[in-house]
Motif scaffolding. Structure first.
Motif, PDB file in Angstrom:
ATOM      1  N   LEU A 101       0.767  -1.224   0.027  1.00 56.32           N
ATOM      2  CA  LEU A 101       0.089  -0.005  -0.063  1.00 56.32           C
ATOM      3  C   LEU A 101       0.861   1.251   0.324  1.00 56.32           C
ATOM      4  CD1 LEU A 101      -2.623  -1.195  -0.294  1.00 56.32           C
ATOM      5  CD2 LEU A 101      -2.835  -0.964   1.980  1.00 56.32           C
ATOM      6  N   SER A 102       2.083   1.174   0.479  1.00 55.21           N
ATOM      7  CA  SER A 102       2.942   2.358   0.749  1.00 55.21           C
ATOM      8  C   SER A 102       3.179   2.538  -0.619  1.00 55.21           C
ATOM      9  CB  SER A 102       4.048   2.084   1.676  1.00 55.21           C
ATOM     10  OG  SER A 102       4.941   1.228   0.995  1.00 55.21           O
ATOM     11  N   LEU A 103       3.460   1.597  -1.408  1.00 59.73           N
ATOM     12  CA  LEU A 103       3.695   2.087  -2.958  1.00 59.73           C
ATOM     13  C   LEU A 103       2.709   2.870  -3.453  1.00 59.73           C
ATOM     14  CD1 LEU A 103       6.273   0.593  -2.254  1.00 59.73           C
ATOM     15  CD2 LEU A 103       5.432  -1.487  -3.800  1.00 59.73           C
ATOM     16  N   LEU A 104       1.761   2.457  -3.158  1.00 59.73           N
ATOM     17  CA  LEU A 104       0.329   3.317  -3.877  1.00 59.73           C
ATOM     18  C   LEU A 104       0.368   4.755  -3.439  1.00 59.73           C
ATOM     19  CD1 LEU A 104      -2.756   1.212  -3.916  1.00 59.73           C
ATOM     20  CD2 LEU A 104      -1.380   2.225  -5.785  1.00 59.73           C
ATOM     21  N   THR A 105       0.781   4.632  -2.300  1.00 63.29           N
ATOM     22  CA  THR A 105       1.213   6.158  -1.509  1.00 63.29           C
ATOM     23  C   THR A 105       1.878   6.824  -2.302  1.00 63.29           C
ATOM     24  OG1 THR A 105       0.658   5.135   0.783  1.00 63.29           O
ATOM     25  CG2 THR A 105       1.444   7.338   0.717  1.00 63.29           C
ATOM     26  N   ASP A 106       2.990   6.237  -2.487  1.00 59.00           N
ATOM     27  CA  ASP A 106       4.192   7.177  -3.495  1.00 59.00           C
ATOM     28  C   ASP A 106       3.556   7.409  -4.752  1.00 59.00           C
ATOM     29  OD1 ASP A 106       5.759   6.683  -1.402  1.00 59.00           O
ATOM     30  OD2 ASP A 106       6.875   4.586  -2.554  1.00 59.00           O
ATOM     31  N   TRP A 107       2.824   6.428  -5.323  1.00 64.23           N
ATOM     32  CA  TRP A 107       2.088   6.957  -6.594  1.00 64.23           C
ATOM     33  C   TRP A 107       1.457   8.234  -6.473  1.00 64.23           C
ATOM     34  CZ3 TRP A 107      -2.469   8.065  -8.498  1.00 64.23           C
ATOM     35  CH2 TRP A 107      -2.697   8.259  -9.969  1.00 64.23           C
ATOM     36  N   ALA A 108       0.626   8.017  -5.577  1.00 67.86           N
ATOM     37  CA  ALA A 108      -0.404   9.142  -5.333  1.00 67.86           C
ATOM     38  C   ALA A 108       0.275  10.680  -4.905  1.00 67.86           C
ATOM     39  CB  ALA A 108      -1.323   9.074  -4.010  1.00 67.86           C
ATOM     40  N   LYS A 109       1.573  10.519  -4.067  1.00 65.13           N
ATOM     41  CA  LYS A 109       2.036  11.560  -3.920  1.00 65.13           C
ATOM     42  C   LYS A 109       2.735  12.217  -5.216  1.00 65.13           C
ATOM     43  CE  LYS A 109       4.071  10.136   0.221  1.00 65.13           C
ATOM     44  NZ  LYS A 109       5.111  10.407   1.479  1.00 65.13           N
ATOM     45  N   ARG A 110       3.282  11.427  -6.102  1.00 65.73           N
ATOM     46  CA  ARG A 110       4.059  11.932  -7.227  1.00 65.73           C
ATOM     47  C   ARG A 110       3.021  12.339  -8.368  1.00 65.73           C
ATOM     48  NH1 ARG A 110       6.408   6.898  -7.258  1.00 65.73           N
ATOM     49  NH2 ARG A 110       5.066   6.377  -9.206  1.00 65.73           N
ATOM     50  N   HIS A 111       1.690  12.050  -8.227  1.00 65.18           N
ATOM     51  CA  HIS A 111       0.715  12.496  -9.023  1.00 65.18           C
ATOM     52  C   HIS A 111      -0.368  13.123  -8.601  1.00 65.18           C
ATOM     53  CE1 HIS A 111       2.828  10.132 -12.261  1.00 65.18           C
ATOM     54  NE2 HIS A 111       2.916   9.187 -11.553  1.00 65.18           N
ATOM     55  N   GLN A 112      -0.431  13.557  -7.478  1.00 70.08           N
ATOM     56  CA  GLN A 112      -1.705  14.008  -6.850  1.00 70.08           C
ATOM     57  C   GLN A 112      -1.932  15.565  -7.342  1.00 70.08           C
ATOM     58  OE1 GLN A 112      -1.796  14.303  -2.775  1.00 70.08           O
ATOM     59  NE2 GLN A 112       0.034  15.312  -2.255  1.00 70.08           N
TER      60      GLN A 112
ATOM     61  N   GLU B  15       0.228   9.961   6.125  1.00 69.97           N
ATOM     62  CA  GLU B  15       0.317   9.076   4.437  1.00 69.97           C
ATOM     63  C   GLU B  15      -0.699   8.854   3.957  1.00 69.97           C
ATOM     64  OE1 GLU B  15       4.012   8.104   3.867  1.00 69.97           O
ATOM     65  OE2 GLU B  15       4.009  10.163   4.996  1.00 69.97           O
ATOM     66  N   ILE B  16      -1.626   8.703   4.744  1.00 64.44           N
ATOM     67  CA  ILE B  16      -2.953   7.850   4.032  1.00 64.44           C
ATOM     68  C   ILE B  16      -3.886   8.723   3.237  1.00 64.44           C
ATOM     69  CG2 ILE B  16      -2.878   6.257   6.029  1.00 64.44           C
ATOM     70  CD1 ILE B  16      -5.735   7.728   6.753  1.00 64.44           C
ATOM     71  N   CYS B  17      -3.704   9.819   3.541  1.00 64.53           N
ATOM     72  CA  CYS B  17      -4.576  10.922   2.877  1.00 64.53           C
ATOM     73  C   CYS B  17      -4.381  10.686   1.326  1.00 64.53           C
ATOM     74  CB  CYS B  17      -4.336  12.254   3.212  1.00 64.53           C
ATOM     75  SG  CYS B  17      -4.323  12.514   4.967  1.00 64.53           S
ATOM     76  N   PRO B  18      -3.319  10.834   0.775  1.00 66.01           N
ATOM     77  CA  PRO B  18      -3.076  10.593  -0.757  1.00 66.01           C
ATOM     78  C   PRO B  18      -3.466   9.177  -1.041  1.00 66.01           C
ATOM     79  CG  PRO B  18      -0.921  10.568   0.289  1.00 66.01           C
ATOM     80  CD  PRO B  18      -1.915  11.170   1.344  1.00 66.01           C
ATOM     81  N   LEU B  19      -3.240   8.235   0.059  1.00 63.06           N
ATOM     82  CA  LEU B  19      -3.521   6.771  -0.446  1.00 63.06           C
ATOM     83  C   LEU B  19      -5.349   6.727  -0.680  1.00 63.06           C
ATOM     84  CD1 LEU B  19      -3.092   4.025  -1.162  1.00 63.06           C
ATOM     85  CD2 LEU B  19      -2.472   3.692   1.243  1.00 63.06           C
ATOM     86  N   ASN B  20      -5.969   7.341   0.042  1.00 70.34           N
ATOM     87  CA  ASN B  20      -7.198   7.331   0.066  1.00 70.34           C
ATOM     88  C   ASN B  20      -7.732   8.192  -0.934  1.00 70.34           C
ATOM     89  OD1 ASN B  20      -8.541   6.023   2.264  1.00 70.34           O
ATOM     90  ND2 ASN B  20      -7.918   7.696   3.746  1.00 70.34           N
ATOM     91  N   GLU B  21      -7.160   8.967  -1.604  1.00 69.86           N
ATOM     92  CA  GLU B  21      -7.437   9.658  -2.924  1.00 69.86           C
ATOM     93  C   GLU B  21      -7.233   8.434  -4.146  1.00 69.86           C
ATOM     94  OE1 GLU B  21      -6.080  13.495  -3.728  1.00 69.86           O
ATOM     95  OE2 GLU B  21      -7.075  14.175  -2.044  1.00 69.86           O
ATOM     96  N   VAL B  22      -6.390   7.890  -3.963  1.00 72.13           N
ATOM     97  CA  VAL B  22      -5.913   6.815  -5.085  1.00 72.13           C
ATOM     98  C   VAL B  22      -7.202   5.833  -4.953  1.00 72.13           C
ATOM     99  CG1 VAL B  22      -4.610   4.920  -5.525  1.00 72.13           C
ATOM    100  CG2 VAL B  22      -3.644   6.945  -4.796  1.00 72.13           C
ATOM    101  N   LEU B  23      -7.714   5.347  -3.682  1.00 74.29           N
ATOM    102  CA  LEU B  23      -8.436   4.261  -3.541  1.00 74.29           C
ATOM    103  C   LEU B  23      -9.756   4.885  -4.075  1.00 74.29           C
ATOM    104  CD1 LEU B  23      -6.972   2.652  -0.738  1.00 74.29           C
ATOM    105  CD2 LEU B  23      -7.168   1.858  -3.066  1.00 74.29           C
ATOM    106  N   ASP B  24     -10.010   6.235  -3.630  1.00 77.78           N
ATOM    107  CA  ASP B  24     -11.465   6.867  -4.155  1.00 77.78           C
ATOM    108  C   ASP B  24     -11.521   6.520  -5.865  1.00 77.78           C
ATOM    109  OD1 ASP B  24     -12.101   6.962  -1.618  1.00 77.78           O
ATOM    110  OD2 ASP B  24     -11.657   9.304  -1.521  1.00 77.78           O
ATOM    111  N   ARG B  25     -10.604   7.054  -6.511  1.00 76.53           N
ATOM    112  CA  ARG B  25     -10.667   7.204  -7.788  1.00 76.53           C
ATOM    113  C   ARG B  25     -10.452   5.723  -8.475  1.00 76.53           C
ATOM    114  NH1 ARG B  25      -8.226  10.940  -7.891  1.00 76.53           N
ATOM    115  NH2 ARG B  25      -6.302  10.741  -6.647  1.00 76.53           N
TER     116      ARG B  25
END
Lengths: 132, 132
Positions: A101-112, B15-25
């Motif tokens: 999941l933390s990898l997904l977080t990385d993606w999110a941070k890079r592209h948010q 850390e989870i905020c951007p992650l939630n955004e990913v999962l939301d979309r």
DNA sequence: CCGCATCCACCGTGATACTG
DNA sequence: CAGTATCACGGTGGATGCGG
């Protein structure tokens, strides 16, 4: 062939079934917060979740906890003391999950930022421009 | 150290905020299927999605497509021919996303049996055992 | 302290039908 | 071919109150 709908849609889609299962169990606003917090703390008590996760209701916390426990992602240890005390911790499987999941977080941070811009532009372009 | 009730929940939760955004979309039953199929095919037309993703309705396909386009994950190219023709393809950001998603798929495949067992056991243990 | 039960609002989803 | 419009339903999540 060419007949048409054999039920098999596409090779790649066979891959997404397990993926959807993951996301189903991680969906909901709170599951990830719970997993992350538990991973960071190691051992967490019920009240600690309430303090650590803002705006979560008791009901939602309980439901989230139960679902994660049911899926074998959390262990629940109850001490029948007075007052009662309950401890939660991640299973091994959940540990691996949070790492991924933390990898997904990385993606999110890079592209948010990119996503946010796209959204704004899209809304500006497609929003009803006051069609009188 | 005993006071600890500042409103700040926990370090890790940032850390989870951007992650939630990913999962939301990526949430919703169809987004992942669309992304995966598009990634595999490169260029996909509307009807191909309908054929490639079983049980998806036109409405849901349209909504999913629009949302992904809005988030800058898909590009939509319309050819104003007769009959009309529309092509979808992944953006670079979406490509990176699907790669990361495949890691989640790996996790799911490794642990889906474990999860299934846990669920069954949990249900057997906690289900109302015939409360006469 | 930990958790469950009930009631209620919202929205994602699906079925169906119509259009450029 | 590629959508849009409308209606209906069910699951998810919020608020509150009770129980062990």
């Amino acid at each position: 062939m060419s007949q048409r709908n054999t039920r098999v849609p596409h090779e790649a889609l066979g891959e997404i079934c397990p993926l959807n299962e993951v996301l189903d169990r991680v969906s909901g606003k709170w599951a990830i917060g719970v997993l992350t917090l538990t991973g960071a703390e190691g051992v967490v008590r019920f009240t600690e979740y309430e303090r650590g996760i803002p705006d979560i209701s008791r009901r939602m916390l309980t439901l989230t906890l139960r679902n994660l426990e049911r899926d074998g992602l959390l262990t629940r240890t109850v001490y029948p003391t007075v007052p009662p005390k309950t401890e939660y911790r991640l299973t091994e499987a959940a540990h691996e999950l949070t790492e991924t999941l933390s990898l997904l977080t990385d993606w999110a941070k890079r592209h948010q930022a990119h996503v946010h811009v796209s959204r704004t532009e899209y809304d500006a372009t497609h929003a009803a421009p006051r069609p009188s």
